[in-house]
Design a protein around this motif. Structure first.
Motif, short mmCIF file in Angstrom:
data_model
loop_
_atom_site.label_atom_id
_atom_site.label_comp_id
_atom_site.label_asym_id
_atom_site.label_seq_id
_atom_site.Cartn_x
_atom_site.Cartn_y
_atom_site.Cartn_z
N PRO A 1 -36.16 43.91 50.16
CA PRO A 1 -37.59 43.85 50.89
C PRO A 1 -38.57 44.71 50.09
CG PRO A 1 -35.86 45.27 52.14
CD PRO A 1 -35.10 44.70 50.78
N THR B 1 -41.20 40.12 54.07
CA THR B 1 -41.30 39.93 55.58
C THR B 1 -42.83 40.10 55.89
OG1 THR B 1 -39.22 41.12 55.52
CG2 THR B 1 -40.34 40.80 57.60
N ASN C 1 -39.50 47.97 58.90
CA ASN C 1 -38.72 46.62 58.62
C ASN C 1 -37.50 47.02 57.76
OD1 ASN C 1 -38.48 43.67 57.83
ND2 ASN C 1 -39.00 44.26 55.67
N LEU D 1 -37.61 39.72 49.61
CA LEU D 1 -37.63 39.50 50.83
C LEU D 1 -39.11 40.03 51.46
CD1 LEU D 1 -35.58 38.54 52.90
CD2 LEU D 1 -35.11 40.84 53.65
#
Ligand code: AMP
Ligand code: TRP
Length: 330
Positions: free
Chosen positions: A146, A182, A25, A180
């Motif tokens: 993230p 994801t 990612n 974040l």
């Protein structure tokens, strides 16, 4: 362009859970955001460690990340940017003792240490760990961070610290970083698919991203498929995990065809395992090649990372100049 920041501790090995759950990612985000990624050696000093091994593992993680596709100019070593520690001190003065006491990671790690030895030494560094993490994030004015769900609490604390700093000094200085999350696959241990793949469970339980082909094939071959607690009509966690790995490798043709076999009851586990090992070996092959190239130029690459850390450090220094002014240092 929005700023993304994330960090990883130099734990020695990088396993496929770390790759599919985080690093892949990070690599992709580089196309959309201004990304800054750190190998956080200061954080690794919070648990008992060996100095020579820390240095070795820090470089090892740098080389692994580069091999996976993290760009050199986006990567820094935290220990080469000592401003993180200065900001950590300043932020620790707007963080309460009580909120640090509530951090579950602190409680878990303390327990981990005390399980081994009831009189274990628990450092103040371990207690302050989340403040250092807040400093990592705020020093680069990160918009997005993230992280996995396990870091949600630390992220929330970072936002509270930013808010309290702004309030206390009467200035909207720090922006509030957002996590974040994801959608990334959670990879399970091949030896015990009821648990998350993790280094701390032991060697059988994780697949090193840079393993020799033979070892990967052996580990997948001996992966547990049936745990003896099969639920009628439900795919067992071990089998599901192998499917997840094939999908994460992007091998959709194999995934679809094996899934069709599963649905019709014709799936052979040996075929599923072979396809999983093939997919992993194909994914990892270019990473290993890149790692060999980088290792062949080790000194030059290390100099480049020192340089990228120095460039990234300038941003940290700029923040510290402003922060020192705000908080009343001479
Ligand atoms: P750790 O060193 O275990 O804290 O992991 C570093 C990063 O990898 C974190 O962002 C985790 O979310 C991710 N990660 C670790 N283990 C797994 C796993 N088994 N599956 C997916 N992601 C993982
Ligand atoms: N605590 C994080 C982990 O255990 C690592 C980390 C340190 C981090 N500093 C950070 C993650 C800043 C994101 C942003 O995985």
């Amino acid at each position: 362009m929005k700023n993304v920041l994330s960090c990883i501790q130099p734990t020695g090995d990088l396993h496929i859970g770390n790759y599919f759950g985080a690093v892949q990612n990070w690599v992709n985000l580089q196309d959309t955001y201004k990304c800054t990624y750190g190998v956080v050696d200061y954080h690794s000093m919070t648990m008992p460690y060996d100095p020579a091994l820390l240095r070795e593992n820090t470089w090892k993680m740098v080389f692994y990340l580069l091999s996976c596709g993290i760009k050199r100019e986006n990567l820094f070593i935290q220990g080469l940017v000592p401003e993180h520690v200065e900001l950590c001190w300043i932020l620790s003065c707007v963080t309460s003792y009580g909120e640090l006491q509530r951090m579950t990671q602190f409680k878990e790690k303390t327990q981990q240490l005390q399980e081994k030895d009831k009189d274990a030494f628990v450092s103040a560094g371990l207690f302050a760990y989340p403040v250092l993490q807040a400093a990592d994030i705020l020093i680069y004015r990160a918009d997005y961070v993230p992280v996995g769900k396990d870091q949600e609490q630390h992220l929330e604390l970072s936002r509270n610290i930013a808010q309290r700093f702004n309030h206390q000094f009467g200035k909207e200085y720090f922006i509030h970083p957002e996590p974040l999350f994801t959608e990334t696959p959670k990879i399970l241990s091949p030896a015990d698919p009821n648990k998350k793949m993790s280094k701390s469970l032991g060697e059988k339980h994780y697949i090193n991203l840079f393993s020799e082909e033979d070892r990967i094939r052996k580990q997948i071959k001996s992966a547990v498929t049936d745990t003896g607690e099969a639920v009628e009509g439900e795919m067992s966690p071990g089998v599901k995990n192998l499917f997840e790995i094939i999908r994460a490798c992007g091998n959709m043709a194999a995934y679809d065809s094996l899934m069709a076999d599963y649905t019709s009851g014709a799936l052979r586990y040996s075929a599923l395992k072979e396809a999983t090992a093939d997919a992993l070996v194909a994914l990892i092959h270019p990473f290993r090649e890149r790692l060999n190239e980088l290792n062949a130029n080790k000194t030059a690459i290390q100099a480049e990372i020192r340089e990228s850390s120095a460039v990234i450090r300038q941003r940290a220094q700029e923040t510290l100049r402003e922060v020192r002014e705000i908080v009343g240092l001479c």
